[in-house]
Design a protein around this motif. Structure first.
Motif, PDB file in Angstrom:
ATOM      1  N   GLU A   1      58.561  69.073  52.267  1.00 21.81           N
ATOM      2  CA  GLU A   1      59.197  68.562  52.851  1.00 21.81           C
ATOM      3  C   GLU A   1      58.412  67.605  53.493  1.00 21.81           C
ATOM      4  O   GLU A   1      59.468  65.969  52.988  1.00 21.81           O
ATOM      5  N   TYR A   2      56.920  67.713  54.108  1.00 25.17           N
ATOM      6  CA  TYR A   2      56.532  66.415  54.459  1.00 25.17           C
ATOM      7  C   TYR A   2      56.027  65.295  53.611  1.00 25.17           C
ATOM      8  O   TYR A   2      56.306  64.337  53.763  1.00 25.17           O
ATOM      9  N   GLN A   3      55.881  65.486  52.474  1.00 26.51           N
ATOM     10  CA  GLN A   3      55.539  64.575  51.173  1.00 26.51           C
ATOM     11  C   GLN A   3      57.004  63.993  50.952  1.00 26.51           C
ATOM     12  O   GLN A   3      57.214  63.146  50.593  1.00 26.51           O
ATOM     13  N   ALA A   4      58.043  65.257  50.952  1.00 29.18           N
ATOM     14  CA  ALA A   4      59.061  64.255  50.566  1.00 29.18           C
ATOM     15  C   ALA A   4      59.583  63.611  51.438  1.00 29.18           C
ATOM     16  O   ALA A   4      60.445  62.356  50.703  1.00 29.18           O
ATOM     17  N   LEU A   5      59.980  63.539  52.932  1.00 31.42           N
ATOM     18  CA  LEU A   5      59.871  62.692  53.567  1.00 31.42           C
ATOM     19  C   LEU A   5      59.176  60.698  53.578  1.00 31.42           C
ATOM     20  O   LEU A   5      59.681  60.477  54.280  1.00 31.42           O
ATOM     21  N   MET A   6      57.345  61.790  53.451  1.00 35.23           N
ATOM     22  CA  MET A   6      56.740  60.570  53.924  1.00 35.23           C
ATOM     23  C   MET A   6      56.791  58.726  52.200  1.00 35.23           C
ATOM     24  O   MET A   6      56.746  58.429  52.815  1.00 35.23           O
ATOM     25  N   ALA A   7      57.559  59.843  51.583  1.00 35.84           N
ATOM     26  CA  ALA A   7      58.212  59.284  50.065  1.00 35.84           C
ATOM     27  C   ALA A   7      58.659  58.336  50.496  1.00 35.84           C
ATOM     28  O   ALA A   7      59.019  57.192  49.448  1.00 35.84           O
ATOM     29  N   HIS A   8      59.994  58.705  50.890  1.00 36.51           N
ATOM     30  CA  HIS A   8      61.020  57.672  51.831  1.00 36.51           C
ATOM     31  C   HIS A   8      60.355  56.776  52.960  1.00 36.51           C
ATOM     32  O   HIS A   8      61.432  55.542  53.645  1.00 36.51           O
ATOM     33  N   VAL A   9      58.982  56.591  53.284  1.00 38.48           N
ATOM     34  CA  VAL A   9      58.312  55.907  54.731  1.00 38.48           C
ATOM     35  C   VAL A   9      58.419  54.098  54.020  1.00 38.48           C
ATOM     36  O   VAL A   9      58.071  53.592  53.083  1.00 38.48           O
ATOM     37  N   PRO A  10      59.376  53.304  54.932  1.00 36.90           N
ATOM     38  CA  PRO A  10      58.787  52.012  54.325  1.00 36.90           C
ATOM     39  C   PRO A  10      58.000  51.279  54.767  1.00 36.90           C
ATOM     40  O   PRO A  10      57.292  51.725  55.236  1.00 36.90           O
ATOM     41  N   GLY A  11      57.279  50.149  53.511  1.00 36.70           N
ATOM     42  CA  GLY A  11      56.674  49.552  54.494  1.00 36.70           C
ATOM     43  C   GLY A  11      57.101  48.432  55.834  1.00 36.70           C
ATOM     44  O   GLY A  11      58.294  48.249  55.223  1.00 36.70           O
ATOM     45  N   LEU A  12      56.209  47.795  56.600  1.00 35.84           N
ATOM     46  CA  LEU A  12      56.751  46.949  57.836  1.00 35.84           C
ATOM     47  C   LEU A  12      57.074  46.011  56.665  1.00 35.84           C
ATOM     48  O   LEU A  12      55.912  45.371  56.258  1.00 35.84           O
ATOM     49  N   PRO A  13      57.632  45.151  56.913  1.00 32.28           N
ATOM     50  CA  PRO A  13      58.664  43.925  56.188  1.00 32.28           C
ATOM     51  C   PRO A  13      57.670  43.140  57.572  1.00 32.28           C
ATOM     52  O   PRO A  13      57.555  43.351  58.717  1.00 32.28           O
ATOM     53  N   ALA A  14      57.567  41.945  56.734  1.00 27.22           N
ATOM     54  CA  ALA A  14      57.002  40.546  57.411  1.00 27.22           C
ATOM     55  C   ALA A  14      58.030  40.109  58.113  1.00 27.22           C
ATOM     56  O   ALA A  14      58.836  40.105  57.821  1.00 27.22           O
ATOM     57  N   VAL A  15      57.132  39.241  59.253  1.00 31.60           N
ATOM     58  CA  VAL A  15      58.276  38.630  60.394  1.00 31.60           C
ATOM     59  C   VAL A  15      58.980  37.291  59.921  1.00 31.60           C
ATOM     60  O   VAL A  15      59.732  37.609  60.515  1.00 31.60           O
ATOM     61  N   ASP A  16      58.305  36.974  58.972  1.00 34.59           N
ATOM     62  CA  ASP A  16      59.145  35.534  58.993  1.00 34.59           C
ATOM     63  C   ASP A  16      60.203  35.590  56.999  1.00 34.59           C
ATOM     64  O   ASP A  16      60.416  35.448  57.113  1.00 34.59           O
ATOM     65  N   VAL A  17      60.206  37.598  56.874  1.00 32.69           N
ATOM     66  CA  VAL A  17      60.567  37.740  56.363  1.00 32.69           C
ATOM     67  C   VAL A  17      62.275  36.846  56.572  1.00 32.69           C
ATOM     68  O   VAL A  17      62.532  38.547  57.731  1.00 32.69           O
ATOM     69  N   PRO A  18      63.543  37.023  56.787  1.00 30.03           N
ATOM     70  CA  PRO A  18      64.680  37.452  57.076  1.00 30.03           C
ATOM     71  C   PRO A  18      65.539  38.376  56.492  1.00 30.03           C
ATOM     72  O   PRO A  18      65.357  39.258  55.398  1.00 30.03           O
ATOM     73  N   GLU A  19      66.782  39.428  56.862  1.00 27.71           N
ATOM     74  CA  GLU A  19      67.086  39.500  57.219  1.00 27.71           C
ATOM     75  C   GLU A  19      68.644  39.981  56.682  1.00 27.71           C
ATOM     76  O   GLU A  19      69.240  38.603  56.755  1.00 27.71           O
ATOM     77  N   GLY A  20      69.175  40.807  55.758  1.00 24.60           N
ATOM     78  CA  GLY A  20      70.280  40.223  54.300  1.00 24.60           C
ATOM     79  C   GLY A  20      70.909  41.274  53.685  1.00 24.60           C
ATOM     80  O   GLY A  20      70.082  42.501  54.290  1.00 24.60           O
ATOM     81  N   ALA A  21      71.651  41.419  53.889  1.00 29.84           N
ATOM     82  CA  ALA A  21      73.323  42.689  53.419  1.00 29.84           C
ATOM     83  C   ALA A  21      72.507  43.137  52.017  1.00 29.84           C
ATOM     84  O   ALA A  21      72.383  44.396  51.782  1.00 29.84           O
ATOM     85  N   ASP A  22      72.222  41.886  51.354  1.00 28.61           N
ATOM     86  CA  ASP A  22      72.360  42.265  49.735  1.00 28.61           C
ATOM     87  C   ASP A  22      71.280  41.587  49.284  1.00 28.61           C
ATOM     88  O   ASP A  22      70.336  40.260  50.013  1.00 28.61           O
ATOM     89  N   ASP A  23      70.954  41.409  47.363  1.00 29.52           N
ATOM     90  CA  ASP A  23      70.163  40.542  47.440  1.00 29.52           C
ATOM     91  C   ASP A  23      70.774  38.808  47.144  1.00 29.52           C
ATOM     92  O   ASP A  23      69.539  37.694  47.283  1.00 29.52           O
ATOM     93  N   ASN A  24      71.797  38.568  47.433  1.00 34.37           N
ATOM     94  CA  ASN A  24      72.273  37.077  47.553  1.00 34.37           C
ATOM     95  C   ASN A  24      72.311  36.724  49.126  1.00 34.37           C
ATOM     96  O   ASN A  24      72.154  35.425  48.395  1.00 34.37           O
ATOM     97  N   ASP A  25      71.207  37.379  49.902  1.00 35.82           N
ATOM     98  CA  ASP A  25      70.739  36.894  51.171  1.00 35.82           C
ATOM     99  C   ASP A  25      69.937  36.085  50.932  1.00 35.82           C
ATOM    100  O   ASP A  25      68.546  36.198  52.106  1.00 35.82           O
TER     101      ASP A  25
END
Length: 134
Positions: A92-116
């Protein structure tokens, strides 16, 4: 894979990253599983240490050898149960850890999808097709 120590030290940043990247992950459950895994690992290591000490006594203490063998078997049975629990928690630990994302850079804008996404620069020319697409 992200180091669990980073997640333990800074869970709020990872919660924000999970929300920003729209990942379905319960970080609290991951931290709970991590605590259980660490506790079980400690117990398993202690049981292994006890078993090893008793195994040494079986060879060195000839007078109470049968008693040591019985005690060693009891510890072995308890160890087998704890190891199977540890394997289940570790899956269970390995399955959960596989989904942890990397921290995004501060200057990266958020968007709803690839169009943003923001195009910073383009290398080369865009290819034009000379054939009809299917």
């Amino acid at each position: 894979m992200i180091d669990i120590e980073q997640i333990r030290k800074n869970p709020d940043a990872f919660k924000l990253a999970i929300a920003a990247k729209r990942i379905k992950l319960d970080l609290e459950r991951l931290l709970q599983v991590d605590d259980e895994r660490r506790a079980l690992t400690k117990e398993v290591n202690q049981l292994r240490e006890q078993r090893n000490r008793i195994t040494d006594l079986v060879t060195s203490d000839g007078q109470n050898r049968a008693g040591h063998i019985v005690h060693s078997k009891e510890i072995g049975a308890a160890l087998a149960v704890k190891e199977s629990d540890l394997k289940a928690i570790d899956v269970e630990y390995q399955a959960l850890m596989a989904h942890v994302p990397g921290l995004p850079a501060v200057d990266v804008p958020e968007g709803a999808d690839d169009n943003d996404n923001v195009e910073i620069y383009r290398v080369g020319d865009v290819a034009t097709r000379t054939f009809k697409e299917r």
